[in-house]
Design a protein around this motif. Sequence first.
Motif, PDB file in Angstrom:
ATOM      1  N   GLU A 189       0.814  -1.154   0.386  1.00 14.74           N
ATOM      2  CA  GLU A 189      -0.137  -0.057   0.042  1.00 14.74           C
ATOM      3  C   GLU A 189       0.830   1.087   0.173  1.00 14.74           C
ATOM      4  O   GLU A 189       0.695   2.195  -0.542  1.00 14.74           O
ATOM      5  CB  GLU A 189      -1.077  -0.019   1.227  1.00 14.74           C
ATOM      6  N   LEU A 190       2.000   1.407   0.782  1.00 13.55           N
ATOM      7  CA  LEU A 190       2.834   2.494   1.002  1.00 13.55           C
ATOM      8  C   LEU A 190       3.468   2.695  -0.582  1.00 13.55           C
ATOM      9  O   LEU A 190       3.653   3.807  -0.984  1.00 13.55           O
ATOM     10  CB  LEU A 190       4.004   2.406   1.868  1.00 13.55           C
ATOM     11  N   ALA A 191       3.960   1.573  -1.291  1.00 15.33           N
ATOM     12  CA  ALA A 191       4.710   1.712  -2.487  1.00 15.33           C
ATOM     13  C   ALA A 191       3.444   2.168  -3.633  1.00 15.33           C
ATOM     14  O   ALA A 191       3.765   2.926  -4.298  1.00 15.33           O
ATOM     15  CB  ALA A 191       4.910   0.361  -2.817  1.00 15.33           C
ATOM     16  N   GLN A 192       2.170   1.830  -3.475  1.00 13.24           N
ATOM     17  CA  GLN A 192       1.121   2.354  -4.392  1.00 13.24           C
ATOM     18  C   GLN A 192       0.909   3.657  -4.021  1.00 13.24           C
ATOM     19  O   GLN A 192       0.596   4.553  -5.155  1.00 13.24           O
ATOM     20  CB  GLN A 192      -0.113   1.300  -4.197  1.00 13.24           C
ATOM     21  N   MET A 193       1.070   4.018  -2.747  1.00 10.88           N
ATOM     22  CA  MET A 193       0.638   5.527  -2.631  1.00 10.88           C
ATOM     23  C   MET A 193       1.833   6.343  -3.422  1.00 10.88           C
ATOM     24  O   MET A 193       1.458   7.590  -3.760  1.00 10.88           O
ATOM     25  CB  MET A 193       0.897   6.044  -1.221  1.00 10.88           C
ATOM     26  N   ALA A 194       2.898   6.039  -3.682  1.00 11.68           N
ATOM     27  CA  ALA A 194       4.011   6.460  -4.253  1.00 11.68           C
ATOM     28  C   ALA A 194       4.088   6.230  -5.737  1.00 11.68           C
ATOM     29  O   ALA A 194       4.978   6.607  -6.314  1.00 11.68           O
ATOM     30  CB  ALA A 194       5.582   6.198  -3.645  1.00 11.68           C
ATOM     31  N   GLY A 195       3.113   5.601  -6.203  1.00  9.96           N
ATOM     32  CA  GLY A 195       3.006   5.198  -7.513  1.00  9.96           C
ATOM     33  C   GLY A 195       3.878   4.109  -8.164  1.00  9.96           C
ATOM     34  O   GLY A 195       4.066   3.801  -9.315  1.00  9.96           O
ATOM     35  N   VAL A 196       4.105   2.963  -7.100  1.00 13.28           N
ATOM     36  CA  VAL A 196       4.897   2.032  -7.604  1.00 13.28           C
ATOM     37  C   VAL A 196       4.072   0.737  -7.322  1.00 13.28           C
ATOM     38  O   VAL A 196       3.589   0.662  -6.202  1.00 13.28           O
ATOM     39  CB  VAL A 196       6.369   1.953  -6.973  1.00 13.28           C
ATOM     40  N   ASP A 197       4.041  -0.283  -8.264  1.00 20.23           N
ATOM     41  CA  ASP A 197       3.273  -1.546  -7.919  1.00 20.23           C
ATOM     42  C   ASP A 197       4.248  -2.680  -7.712  1.00 20.23           C
ATOM     43  O   ASP A 197       4.532  -3.166  -8.848  1.00 20.23           O
ATOM     44  CB  ASP A 197       2.463  -1.827  -9.097  1.00 20.23           C
ATOM     45  N   THR A 226       3.470  -5.529  -6.543  1.00 22.08           N
ATOM     46  CA  THR A 226       3.076  -6.869  -6.603  1.00 22.08           C
ATOM     47  C   THR A 226       3.287  -7.581  -7.992  1.00 22.08           C
ATOM     48  O   THR A 226       3.149  -8.878  -8.168  1.00 22.08           O
ATOM     49  CB  THR A 226       1.599  -6.918  -6.592  1.00 22.08           C
ATOM     50  N   THR A 227       4.041  -6.735  -8.854  1.00 21.60           N
ATOM     51  CA  THR A 227       4.727  -7.244 -10.033  1.00 21.60           C
ATOM     52  C   THR A 227       6.144  -7.199 -10.178  1.00 21.60           C
ATOM     53  O   THR A 227       6.719  -6.613  -9.177  1.00 21.60           O
ATOM     54  CB  THR A 227       3.858  -6.297 -11.383  1.00 21.60           C
ATOM     55  N   GLU A 228       6.686  -7.851 -11.257  1.00 17.69           N
ATOM     56  CA  GLU A 228       8.084  -8.124 -11.314  1.00 17.69           C
ATOM     57  C   GLU A 228       8.562  -6.635 -11.979  1.00 17.69           C
ATOM     58  O   GLU A 228       9.686  -6.452 -11.998  1.00 17.69           O
ATOM     59  CB  GLU A 228       8.500  -9.047 -12.323  1.00 17.69           C
ATOM     60  N   LYS A 229       7.576  -6.007 -12.530  1.00 22.90           N
ATOM     61  CA  LYS A 229       8.119  -4.526 -13.264  1.00 22.90           C
ATOM     62  C   LYS A 229       9.060  -3.791 -12.700  1.00 22.90           C
ATOM     63  O   LYS A 229      10.130  -3.194 -13.310  1.00 22.90           O
ATOM     64  CB  LYS A 229       6.889  -4.006 -13.948  1.00 22.90           C
ATOM     65  N   PRO A 230       8.660  -3.128 -11.418  1.00 23.65           N
ATOM     66  CA  PRO A 230       9.669  -2.240 -10.892  1.00 23.65           C
ATOM     67  C   PRO A 230      11.093  -2.942 -10.809  1.00 23.65           C
ATOM     68  O   PRO A 230      12.188  -2.006 -10.793  1.00 23.65           O
ATOM     69  CB  PRO A 230       8.954  -2.008  -9.289  1.00 23.65           C
ATOM     70  N   LEU A 231      11.209  -4.168 -10.166  1.00 23.91           N
ATOM     71  CA  LEU A 231      12.625  -4.779  -9.940  1.00 23.91           C
ATOM     72  C   LEU A 231      13.223  -4.839 -11.291  1.00 23.91           C
ATOM     73  O   LEU A 231      14.533  -4.538 -11.605  1.00 23.91           O
ATOM     74  CB  LEU A 231      12.323  -6.009  -9.377  1.00 23.91           C
ATOM     75  N   ARG A 232      12.521  -5.546 -12.413  1.00 20.44           N
ATOM     76  CA  ARG A 232      13.326  -5.440 -13.852  1.00 20.44           C
ATOM     77  C   ARG A 232      13.742  -4.060 -14.165  1.00 20.44           C
ATOM     78  O   ARG A 232      14.656  -4.275 -15.000  1.00 20.44           O
ATOM     79  CB  ARG A 232      12.035  -6.056 -14.644  1.00 20.44           C
ATOM     80  N   ASP A 233      12.919  -3.230 -14.115  1.00 21.08           N
ATOM     81  CA  ASP A 233      13.219  -1.910 -14.698  1.00 21.08           C
ATOM     82  C   ASP A 233      14.384  -1.314 -13.840  1.00 21.08           C
ATOM     83  O   ASP A 233      15.253  -0.508 -14.587  1.00 21.08           O
ATOM     84  CB  ASP A 233      11.828  -0.825 -14.231  1.00 21.08           C
ATOM     85  N   THR A 234      14.587  -1.518 -12.584  1.00 22.24           N
ATOM     86  CA  THR A 234      15.496  -1.043 -11.765  1.00 22.24           C
ATOM     87  C   THR A 234      16.774  -2.012 -12.138  1.00 22.24           C
ATOM     88  O   THR A 234      17.977  -1.188 -12.628  1.00 22.24           O
ATOM     89  CB  THR A 234      15.360  -1.363 -10.390  1.00 22.24           C
ATOM     90  N   ILE A 235      16.803  -3.289 -12.555  1.00 22.06           N
ATOM     91  CA  ILE A 235      17.964  -4.016 -12.977  1.00 22.06           C
ATOM     92  C   ILE A 235      18.453  -3.412 -14.148  1.00 22.06           C
ATOM     93  O   ILE A 235      19.776  -3.228 -14.718  1.00 22.06           O
ATOM     94  CB  ILE A 235      17.652  -5.464 -12.874  1.00 22.06           C
ATOM     95  N   ALA A 236      17.241  -2.949 -15.240  1.00 19.17           N
ATOM     96  CA  ALA A 236      17.643  -2.491 -16.512  1.00 19.17           C
ATOM     97  C   ALA A 236      18.227  -1.011 -16.441  1.00 19.17           C
ATOM     98  O   ALA A 236      19.336  -0.935 -16.917  1.00 19.17           O
ATOM     99  CB  ALA A 236      16.349  -2.441 -17.408  1.00 19.17           C
ATOM    100  N   TYR A 237      17.728  -0.256 -15.328  1.00 12.38           N
ATOM    101  CA  TYR A 237      18.554   0.935 -15.300  1.00 12.38           C
ATOM    102  C   TYR A 237      19.931   0.763 -14.753  1.00 12.38           C
ATOM    103  O   TYR A 237      20.880   1.658 -15.102  1.00 12.38           O
ATOM    104  CB  TYR A 237      17.860   1.787 -14.221  1.00 12.38           C
ATOM    105  N   ILE A 238      20.212  -0.117 -13.911  1.00  4.73           N
ATOM    106  CA  ILE A 238      21.739  -0.407 -13.416  1.00  4.73           C
ATOM    107  C   ILE A 238      22.457  -0.702 -14.550  1.00  4.73           C
ATOM    108  O   ILE A 238      23.851  -0.181 -14.680  1.00  4.73           O
ATOM    109  CB  ILE A 238      21.642  -1.410 -12.272  1.00  4.73           C
ATOM    110  N   GLY A 239      22.071  -1.580 -15.499  1.00  6.37           N
ATOM    111  CA  GLY A 239      22.768  -1.971 -16.694  1.00  6.37           C
ATOM    112  C   GLY A 239      22.944  -0.759 -17.379  1.00  6.37           C
ATOM    113  O   GLY A 239      24.053  -0.813 -18.185  1.00  6.37           O
ATOM    114  N   GLU A 240      21.957   0.047 -17.919  1.00 12.58           N
ATOM    115  CA  GLU A 240      22.261   1.401 -18.579  1.00 12.58           C
ATOM    116  C   GLU A 240      23.297   2.250 -17.822  1.00 12.58           C
ATOM    117  O   GLU A 240      24.294   2.613 -18.693  1.00 12.58           O
ATOM    118  CB  GLU A 240      20.868   2.115 -18.654  1.00 12.58           C
ATOM    119  N   LEU A 241      23.413   2.312 -16.590  1.00 13.96           N
ATOM    120  CA  LEU A 241      24.405   3.076 -15.992  1.00 13.96           C
ATOM    121  C   LEU A 241      25.670   2.553 -16.207  1.00 13.96           C
ATOM    122  O   LEU A 241      26.706   3.265 -16.407  1.00 13.96           O
ATOM    123  CB  LEU A 241      24.093   3.078 -14.406  1.00 13.96           C
TER     124      LEU A 241
END
Length: 605
Positions: free
Chosen positions: A564-572, A574-589
């Motif tokens: 619920e706290l993450a949802q308040m901040a606009g992050v879901d 319950t799915t893999e998407k935030p973690l996959r996006d973050t890993i991809a971002y580290i790869g880009e860096l």
Amino acid sequence: MVKSLPRRSEVPAEETWDLNSLFASDKEFNAALESLQQEVAGFQKQFKGNIQDAASVVEVLTSYLALLEKLVPISTYASLSLSTDQTDDEAQMRSSKFGSVSAKMSSQLSFVTSELLALPEETLKSAMEQSGEFEVYLKELIRRKPHQLHPEVEKTLAAYSSTFSAPYGLYNTTKMVDMAFDDFEVNDQSYPLSYVSFEGDWEAEPDAELRRTAFTAFSNKLKEYQHTTAKTYDMQLQTEKTTSDLRGYDTIFDYLLFNQEVDRSLYNRQIDLIMTELAPHMQKYAKLLQKAHGLDKMTFADLKISLDPSYEPEITVEESKKYINEALGIMGDDYLKMVERSYSERWIDFAQNTGKSTGAFCSSPYGNHPYILISWTGRMNEVFVLAHELGHAGHFYNANREQNLFNARPSLYFIEAPSTMNEMLVANHLLKNSDDPKFKRWVISSIVARTYYHNFVTHLLEAAYQRKVYERIDAGQSVNAGVLNIIKRGVLEEFWGDAVEITPGAELTWMRQPHYYMGLYPYTYSAGLTISTQVSKRILNEGQPAVDEWLEVLKAGGTKTPVELAQMAGVDITTEKPLRDTIAYIGELIDELVALTEEIEEVAK
């Protein structure tokens, strides 16, 4: 040059925190502890056996809350005064005294939970309607009901609470009091070594021979204490397993995740995806470090070096204010006032001295201001560390003002989101202010080497190791130093592949962290940073509306679940998407670091 550490008594007062807002003297501390013991006895006499209806539930919880608020500064003072010098006999005895008195009071107060849970659920729900202040607490109590034991058993377990926490105290005594490091030699020159100097300086030393020799000397000393430390850890594990079984949890994981309010799938996902999908990016980063430093091979002892040590700015405590204020300015005036007070009112312990706890932490006692422990070495990297701890401070500065003591603290799963958010804000601020390729590379390498390495690699590899240990304990087995070394080495080899040589001593890394005495804590660093990475992107793109939503999340404290706290901040989550996006971002860096390094080398030709 690394110097030998002074004794605590030799450190300038301005580099230390001021605990006077808790207690001005030991006499004051002892008087408060004695007074609280009497109040607890009176409370027990007044309420035990008399919690019968909704009105009496509200009455007992109101008094119980007041007692716990008085306990907070006493507990904090005992803990913090020991953390800055664990060789201090008075601090040791004060902490031990508090532990035994606290266990007795916990036993006396255990009737509250037992009697509340003996009431019909309708009575508790009626109490929630009468006083919304206790709604979160009572809902959590009802959730806990299937695992509650007989009142006399609960009373006995509470009486043993200081014994159950003894392994953590033993670990710290072994590490900070008994373990004394000898100087090491390179080319007939002697260099001082300690826990603080190794983790603050020698690990990042640009000179390969100095760095690797320091690592060997440090590891050799750890090895001397491996069997005692392993026995201490096994004691912790067996206590947790026994408690899990007694309370009727299916597995030790279910027991340890219960308070975190997250499904086991979120725990496993964090470890599994990072171990498989982040590993190739970090192996590329390790090879970049090897190439940049012209190393014959990349070893475990080389992983903490800076990509460009010649560009590593040194920074004083005073200079750090400017970076912190500019980076965190987006959080608003109230937040910045808190930051200013943390410096001017000595909330922060910057000193380096013998016996001081390693690493950094923030303690945020309810009804008081936060306290931050850090050992300042003058590296720019410490601006990120300080911003991280100020993130914890800002979180509880807001939550403690908005919520009661029962409601202020969120799940451990979420606890590292506000801290890592501040690291992202520092990084984003620095990147905005220069187009110079060398500076840009330094900033990005700081994000990778400090923020993501620390939270997504160091702590995540702890978590992967820890999961294997708990699987073993859950199967009814125990551990010793040999078993722990094999497990740790296996995890390191799996993650780093052939990019890094896991040299002797690397397997002893499990001895270095206190997190293993705090349940399933290590994986939550990457969980928090996953959330904060996504929110920091929102702040970059959307500005003030995203900041305002984040401040509301901080104020919510523990009134909502991590999802619920993450949802308040606009992050879901319950799915893999935030973690996959973050890993991809580290790869880009990391890809950007490779490109910038090639560009810089091309110009230098």
